[in-house]
Design a protein around this motif. Structure first.
Motif, PDB file in Angstrom:
ATOM      1  N   VAL A 384     -12.435  66.560 -26.470  1.00  0.00           N
ATOM      2  CA  VAL A 384     -11.352  65.638 -26.098  1.00  0.00           C
ATOM      3  C   VAL A 384     -12.022  64.377 -25.549  1.00  0.00           C
ATOM      4  N   GLY A 385     -11.548  63.228 -25.990  1.00  0.00           N
ATOM      5  CA  GLY A 385     -12.145  61.972 -25.547  1.00  0.00           C
ATOM      6  C   GLY A 385     -11.797  61.678 -24.089  1.00  0.00           C
ATOM      7  N   TYR A 386     -12.779  61.155 -23.339  1.00  0.00           N
ATOM      8  CA  TYR A 386     -12.522  60.646 -21.992  1.00  0.00           C
ATOM      9  C   TYR A 386     -12.394  59.130 -22.129  1.00  0.00           C
ATOM     10  N   ARG A 387     -11.183  58.594 -21.958  1.00  0.00           N
ATOM     11  CA  ARG A 387     -10.907  57.164 -22.108  1.00  0.00           C
ATOM     12  C   ARG A 387     -11.450  56.616 -23.431  1.00  0.00           C
ATOM     13  N   GLY A 388     -11.470  57.465 -24.435  1.00  0.00           N
ATOM     14  CA  GLY A 388     -11.925  57.026 -25.750  1.00  0.00           C
ATOM     15  C   GLY A 388     -13.376  56.588 -25.768  1.00  0.00           C
ATOM     16  N   THR A 389     -14.176  57.105 -24.820  1.00  0.00           N
ATOM     17  CA  THR A 389     -15.574  56.647 -24.796  1.00  0.00           C
ATOM     18  C   THR A 389     -16.597  57.743 -24.461  1.00  0.00           C
ATOM     19  N   MET A 390     -16.146  58.885 -23.883  1.00  0.00           N
ATOM     20  CA  MET A 390     -17.044  60.028 -23.675  1.00  0.00           C
ATOM     21  C   MET A 390     -16.315  61.260 -24.202  1.00  0.00           C
ATOM     22  N   PHE A 391     -17.000  62.403 -24.242  1.00  0.00           N
ATOM     23  CA  PHE A 391     -16.395  63.589 -24.841  1.00  0.00           C
ATOM     24  C   PHE A 391     -16.554  64.794 -23.922  1.00  0.00           C
ATOM     25  N   THR A 392     -15.510  65.618 -23.873  1.00  0.00           N
ATOM     26  CA  THR A 392     -15.589  66.809 -23.013  1.00  0.00           C
ATOM     27  C   THR A 392     -16.741  67.705 -23.465  1.00  0.00           C
ATOM     28  N   GLY A 393     -17.483  68.206 -22.517  1.00  0.00           N
ATOM     29  CA  GLY A 393     -18.579  69.138 -22.812  1.00  0.00           C
ATOM     30  C   GLY A 393     -19.847  68.454 -23.313  1.00  0.00           C
ATOM     31  N   VAL A 394     -19.825  67.122 -23.438  1.00  0.00           N
ATOM     32  CA  VAL A 394     -21.020  66.416 -23.917  1.00  0.00           C
ATOM     33  C   VAL A 394     -21.557  65.568 -22.760  1.00  0.00           C
ATOM     34  N   PRO A 395     -22.676  65.992 -22.147  1.00  0.00           N
ATOM     35  CA  PRO A 395     -23.175  65.286 -20.967  1.00  0.00           C
ATOM     36  C   PRO A 395     -23.826  63.944 -21.319  1.00  0.00           C
ATOM     37  N   ASN A 396     -23.749  63.016 -20.411  1.00  0.00           N
ATOM     38  CA  ASN A 396     -24.551  61.779 -20.426  1.00  0.00           C
ATOM     39  C   ASN A 396     -24.522  61.044 -21.766  1.00  0.00           C
ATOM     40  N   LEU A 397     -23.345  60.879 -22.294  1.00  0.00           N
ATOM     41  CA  LEU A 397     -23.229  60.159 -23.570  1.00  0.00           C
ATOM     42  C   LEU A 397     -21.950  59.328 -23.564  1.00  0.00           C
ATOM     43  N   ALA A 398     -22.098  58.059 -23.931  1.00  0.00           N
ATOM     44  CA  ALA A 398     -20.916  57.188 -24.070  1.00  0.00           C
ATOM     45  C   ALA A 398     -20.941  56.556 -25.449  1.00  0.00           C
ATOM     46  N   TRP A 399     -19.779  56.324 -25.988  1.00  0.00           N
ATOM     47  CA  TRP A 399     -19.632  55.798 -27.342  1.00  0.00           C
ATOM     48  C   TRP A 399     -18.792  54.525 -27.292  1.00  0.00           C
ATOM     49  N   VAL A 400     -19.237  53.507 -27.989  1.00  0.00           N
ATOM     50  CA  VAL A 400     -18.436  52.275 -28.056  1.00  0.00           C
ATOM     51  C   VAL A 400     -17.629  52.277 -29.351  1.00  0.00           C
ATOM     52  N   PHE A 401     -16.350  52.334 -29.190  1.00  0.00           N
ATOM     53  CA  PHE A 401     -15.438  52.210 -30.329  1.00  0.00           C
ATOM     54  C   PHE A 401     -14.458  51.119 -29.918  1.00  0.00           C
ATOM     55  N   GLY A 402     -14.461  50.012 -30.649  1.00  0.00           N
ATOM     56  CA  GLY A 402     -13.713  48.830 -30.199  1.00  0.00           C
ATOM     57  C   GLY A 402     -12.241  48.880 -30.552  1.00  0.00           C
ATOM     58  N   TYR A 403     -11.619  47.726 -30.493  1.00  0.00           N
ATOM     59  CA  TYR A 403     -10.179  47.634 -30.782  1.00  0.00           C
ATOM     60  C   TYR A 403      -9.935  47.375 -32.262  1.00  0.00           C
ATOM     61  N   PHE A 404      -8.794  47.836 -32.728  1.00  0.00           N
ATOM     62  CA  PHE A 404      -8.365  47.522 -34.089  1.00  0.00           C
ATOM     63  C   PHE A 404      -7.612  46.197 -34.127  1.00  0.00           C
ATOM     64  N   ARG A 405      -6.698  46.038 -33.168  1.00  0.00           N
ATOM     65  CA  ARG A 405      -5.808  44.881 -33.250  1.00  0.00           C
ATOM     66  C   ARG A 405      -6.383  43.670 -32.526  1.00  0.00           C
TER      67      ARG A 405
END
Ligand SMILES: Cc1cc2nc3c(=O)[nH]c(=O)nc-3n(C[C@H](O)[C@H](O)[C@H](O)COP(=O)(O)OP(=O)(O)OC[C@H]3O[C@@H](n4cnc5c(N)ncnc54)[C@H](O)[C@@H]3O)c2cc1C
Length: 502
Positions: A384-405
């Motif tokens: 499950v995404g944390y604020r659309g930038t981290m993932f449950t159960g995945v330590p120390n990792l952030a992902w940049v996914f920008g805006y569509f609109r």
């Protein structure tokens, strides 16, 4: 779409040399270079490295080399918050690369970036409290190993090595050339050629006016129409402020705010009064094409405005090409490829020497990297995404996914601030590990697709959705894609809610 490629690669033997960093950034596109800037300025004590498999920085703007390649966002908002944009709002790839090059130079970032480094695998060890990252040098084939406490995934959302081309019957019979804009051949000479561009999105709309004068004729073949918005490639407010010799930093900030307000207003109206907005957009198209053009058939989409990105047509260049007769639009479906071109479902035939498949991307989640967490392969779609930038159960990792609109970079900057705040928070707590973890009150929370397909539904996203993380229906598990709420939510986020430290 194939997301299993990386995990099918054999595990590499341990290379002799291992380099260690606090943070490893994957990707030197607009997000990764921005991430490096934020780390330098907001976490000056952290060591970091940026790795990219390409030969230089730029990501999207380096990969795409088709004629006319340009942004369809304005650069006041696609540009970084911290570096004024001083040109016309819509910029060519070359101008964006120049801007990014200046950011790298002005902030001494080059020494942190390594090119031709492809990340194949990343494994988290709870015992070591670190990621081990296996890399192949794309020029020498050498394998390298890096260890980092935190992984900052700035790898974008699609596979750079190849675009998405649907398979149609008879493609192998076609005697001309089939080209995808993402891998545009340098030797392609269009002089005197009949070109068909399959697709109706921003890429087709950019490419067609750029090649219309070079080839014999170019046809845009679309299954269904797209909304376009027309306007001058200029910003009156910026021009007025420049005339008053206002400093560029101020102009950047003021014009960003104006554009963002106008965009928010437009998005709101697309939901509240879609028919009125639709009329306005179509009136813009008619103004260029004249009363006799069949705008209903070729430029009137079946969906309400903003369900897919609305491409900006600076100075109506696509429509000018259509008016001049050098370009045309056909709205139909492909029955099959033939030796000479395309047979359409209506029975019509389109002869072609070159067929360009402007049919989109292969979405790839987390850069085709084979991830494991404590020896178990990571299936991001089960998180499950944390604020659309981290993932449950995945330590120390952030992902940049920008805006569509809105411009991608607006979110890259927000996440940049967030990651730096999180790293400082970890230091203050003496923690080495942070893991998004559902709270007791989240038991039974409905798990939704990453993005609401009823809200925004371009093809690449629908194709890629099954591989993306789930979304919750409440903070901090939601992912609203709404800049206006996130610009307040990210800085105010309680870093002890939904995040577990060790
Ligand atoms: C033609 C086109 C036009 C666009 N125009 C706009 C626009 O006008 N406005 C807008 O907001 N958005 C636009 N977009 C979306 C665009 O992709 C983003 O805005 C933005 O450029 C993405 O930046 P990024 O740095 O996140 O990712 P990318 O630009 O995709 O860069 C990611 C980088 O990561 C590297 N990478 C990926 N995986 C690995 C790996 N395993 N190992 C090493 N390196 C890796 C890649 O080589 C690449 O250099 C456009 C997209 C396309 C394709």
């Amino acid at each position: 779409m194939n997301i299993a490629t990386a995990s099918e690669r054999p595990t590499q033997a341990a290379p002799a040399r291992v380099e260690r960093f606090d943070v490893l950034i994957v990707g030197a596109g607009i997000s990764g270079v921005g991430g490096a800037y934020h780390l330098r300025t907001q976490c000056p004590g952290k060591t970091f490295v940026v790795l990219d498999s390409l030969e230089s920085f730029g990501g999207t703007w380096l990969t795409h080399r088709y004629p006319g390649i340009r942004s369809d966002s304005d650069l006041y908002t696609f540009g970084y918050r911290f570096k004024p944009w001083v040109g016309a709002p819509i910029a060519s790839a070359a101008e964006i690369l120049k801007y990014m090059g200046e950011v790298i130079e002005e902030n001494d970032l080059a020494r942190h970036i390594r090119y031709r480094h492809r990340i194949d695998a990343a494994s988290w060890s709870s015992e070591d409290r670190a990621w081990t990252i296996d890399v192949t040098r794309t020029d020498t084939g050498e394998t390298l190993r890096f260890v980092a406490n935190f992984l900052w995934m700035c790898q974008g959302y699609y596979r750079h090595s190849e675009g998405y081309t649907p398979q149609w019957p008879g493609m192998d019979r076609f005697q001309g050339r089939i080209v995808h804009p993402q891998t545009w051949p340098e030797d392609l000479d269009l002089a005197g050629k009949r070109v068909v561009v399959i697709g109706s999105g921003a890429t087709a709309a950019t490419l067609i006016p750029a090649i219309a004068n070079d080839c014999a004729h170019v046809t845009m073949l679309q299954r269904s129409p797209t909304y376009f918005i027309t306007g001058r490639n200029a910003n009156d407010l910026a021009d007025q402020l420049r005339d008053l010799e206002i400093p560029e930093e101020w102009i950047h900030e003021i014009v960003r705010r104006r554009i963002l307000k106008d965009q928010a207003n437009f998005t709101r109206r697309s939901f509240e009064e879609p028919e009125v907005v639709k009329k306005e957009l179509l009136a813009g198209v008619r103004a260029f094409l004249g009363p006799d053009y069949d705008v209903d058939r070729h430029f009137t989409p079946h969906y309400r405005p903003w369900r897919q990105r609305i491409a900006f047509i600076p100075d109506g260049d696509l429509f000018r090409g259509l008016r001049s007769g050098k370009a045309s639009v056909v709205t139909d479906e492909i029955e099959q490829f033939t030796a000479q071109g395309l047979l359409l479902k209506s029975g019509a035939v389109l002869d072609a020497d070159v067929i360009v498949t402007a049919t989109g991307f292969n979405m790839n989640v987390l850069g085709d990297v084979a991830f494991t967490v404590d020896g178990r392969p990571l299936d991001v779609s089960s998180t499950v995404g944390y604020r659309g930038t981290m993932f449950t159960g995945v330590p120390n990792l952030a992902w940049v996914f920008g805006y569509f609109r809105a411009s991608w970079t607006l979110r890259a900057d927000l996440i940049g601030d967030f990651v730096c705040r999180l790293l400082r928070h970890m230091d203050a707590k003496g923690a080495k590990v942070v893991t998004p973890t559902l709270r007791p009150q989240d038991a039974g929370m409905p798990l939704l697709p990453w993005v609401d397909p009823d809200n925004f539904n371009p093809g690449y996203l629908l194709r890629g959705m099954p591989a993306l993380p789930r979304r919750g229906d409440r903070a901090p598990w939601h992912h609203t894609q709404d800049y206006w709420s996130e610009r307040n939510e990210f800085p105010a986020a309680d870093l002890d809610d939904g995040l577990v430290y060790r």
